[in-house]
Design an enzyme around this catalytic site. Structure first.
Site, mmCIF file in Angstrom:
data_model
loop_
_atom_site.group_PDB
_atom_site.id
_atom_site.type_symbol
_atom_site.label_atom_id
_atom_site.label_comp_id
_atom_site.label_asym_id
_atom_site.label_seq_id
_atom_site.Cartn_x
_atom_site.Cartn_y
_atom_site.Cartn_z
ATOM 1 C CD GLU A 1 -1.845 -2.852 1.085
ATOM 2 O OE1 GLU A 1 -2.349 -3.458 0.316
ATOM 3 O OE2 GLU A 1 -0.449 -2.954 1.246
ATOM 4 C CG HIS B 1 -10.673 -8.677 5.675
ATOM 5 N ND1 HIS B 1 -9.497 -8.796 6.390
ATOM 6 C CD2 HIS B 1 -9.978 -9.151 4.546
ATOM 7 C CE1 HIS B 1 -8.703 -9.813 5.701
ATOM 8 N NE2 HIS B 1 -8.877 -9.533 4.386
#
Length: 336
Positions: free
Chosen positions: A60, A129
């Site tokens: 990321e 998540h």
């Protein structure tokens, strides 16, 4: 008008942006060949090629850093963070570079970067998540933070985010990806509701209920249930968390005299805290009761089997309505 799921509406919006501007580039983990974990980018690599829809390494920080470099060179990168909880390795790049470079360069450098983030719970997923990290970014000067809640908004707002010269955190409610709605694919951005303006979803006279993302539909259900009990609720979809459209919320609260805010993120330091404080400052003499927040609990996101106890639902929000109305608190058995 076309009936699309929220995910397909985002796909259509991204396709339109890619077709309209050859400086738009999509990047993310598995967004090309696979079409994304949620298939939001399905078919776009085949249509626009691997140089416009780029499968990146699992990094990321690298994805955001590359987007910064592309923005420097005049591109409009659209990056996908595969899940909300994966954004933290890129946090430094977002808050220290993406948010600051325009100001640091005295306006000479723009960062037209759109950071797409599937967020929130309700899908029975594993740790990292199902999180709601929006307050971190709403707190950061230099970033726009928005959240869509329905297919029509998703289609237009993602196009508006990409066209914006400001960096935009674009939060997508992942448990609503498969909800269908009418979308006008011929709509122009010039005629669309501005990205930073809230929407009054239902009108009412007794309580203003403010939310965003996945909980907008829950708020609709709350308004329907409350109406059966003689309570009129005005539901407002914020759409933009930074900046906030205080004018719409303030006008509603001046009429209803009561405010309830709900979001999935924890209460401490959340978007609801800032909203409650700001509306109290602006509407103190109009409030019949202190604003009430109905939020996720201040805990790490729980295991999937327990998430239904964590997420605000119909009963918890109705309880918040009772509290702001001064009715007995049905969940705790005490007077509000």
């Amino acid at each position: 008008m076309t009936t699309l799921t929220l995910a397909k509406a985002l796909n259509a919006g991204l396709r339109r942006a890619l077709a309209d501007d050859d400086k738009v580039v999509l990047m993310g983990e598995d967004i090309g060949t696979l079409g994304g974990v949620f298939r939001v980018t399905d078919g776009l690599k085949a249509e626009f090629g691997a140089k416009r829809v780029v499968d990146t390494p699992l990094s990321e920080a690298g994805i955001v850093g590359t987007a910064v470099g592309l923005a420097y060179r005049g591109f409009r990168p659209v990056i996908e963070i595969q899940f909300d909880g994966f954004i933290y390795p890129g946090f430094d790049q977002i808050v220290a570079q993406v948010a600051k470079l325009h100001y640091r360069s005295r306006g000479n450098v723009r960062m037209p970067i759109t950071i797409r983030v599937p967020f929130g719970g309700g899908i029975g997923a594993a740790e990292h998540h199902s999180e709601s990290p929006e307050a971190y970014f709403a707190h950061t000067a230099g970033l726009r933070v928005v959240a869509c809640s329905n297919p029509a908004d998703a289609y237009l707002m993602v196009r508006q985010a990409i066209a914006s010269d400001d960096p935009v955190l674009f939060f997508e409610p992942k448990r609503r990806y498969h909800v269908k709605g009418e979308v006008d694919e011929t709509a122009s951005l010039a005629d669309a509701r501005p990205m930073g303006v809230a929407t009054t979803v239902t009108t009412g006279s007794d309580v203003t209920l403010v939310t965003y993302g996945a909980l907008v539909q829950t708020a609709r259900d709350v308004a329907t249930a409350a109406a059966e009990d003689g309570v009129s609720i005005e539901v407002i979809d914020l759409r933009s968390l930074a900046p906030v459209d205080y004018a719409t919320v303030e006008a509603s609260v001046r009429r209803t005299g009561r405010l309830v805010i709900t979001h999935e993120a924890g209460q401490q330091g959340g978007v609801g805290a800032e909203l409650a404080a700001s509306i109290t400052e602006r509407c103190f003499e109009f409030l019949e009761a202190a604003p009430v927040r109905v939020t996720g609990h201040d805990i790490p996101y729980p295991p999937a089997k327990l998430e239904r106890h964590h997420l605000p639902d119909l009963d918890r929000i109705l309880d918040g309505i009772d509290r702001v109305l001064g009715r007995p608190n049905s969940l705790s058995g005490v007077e509000a």
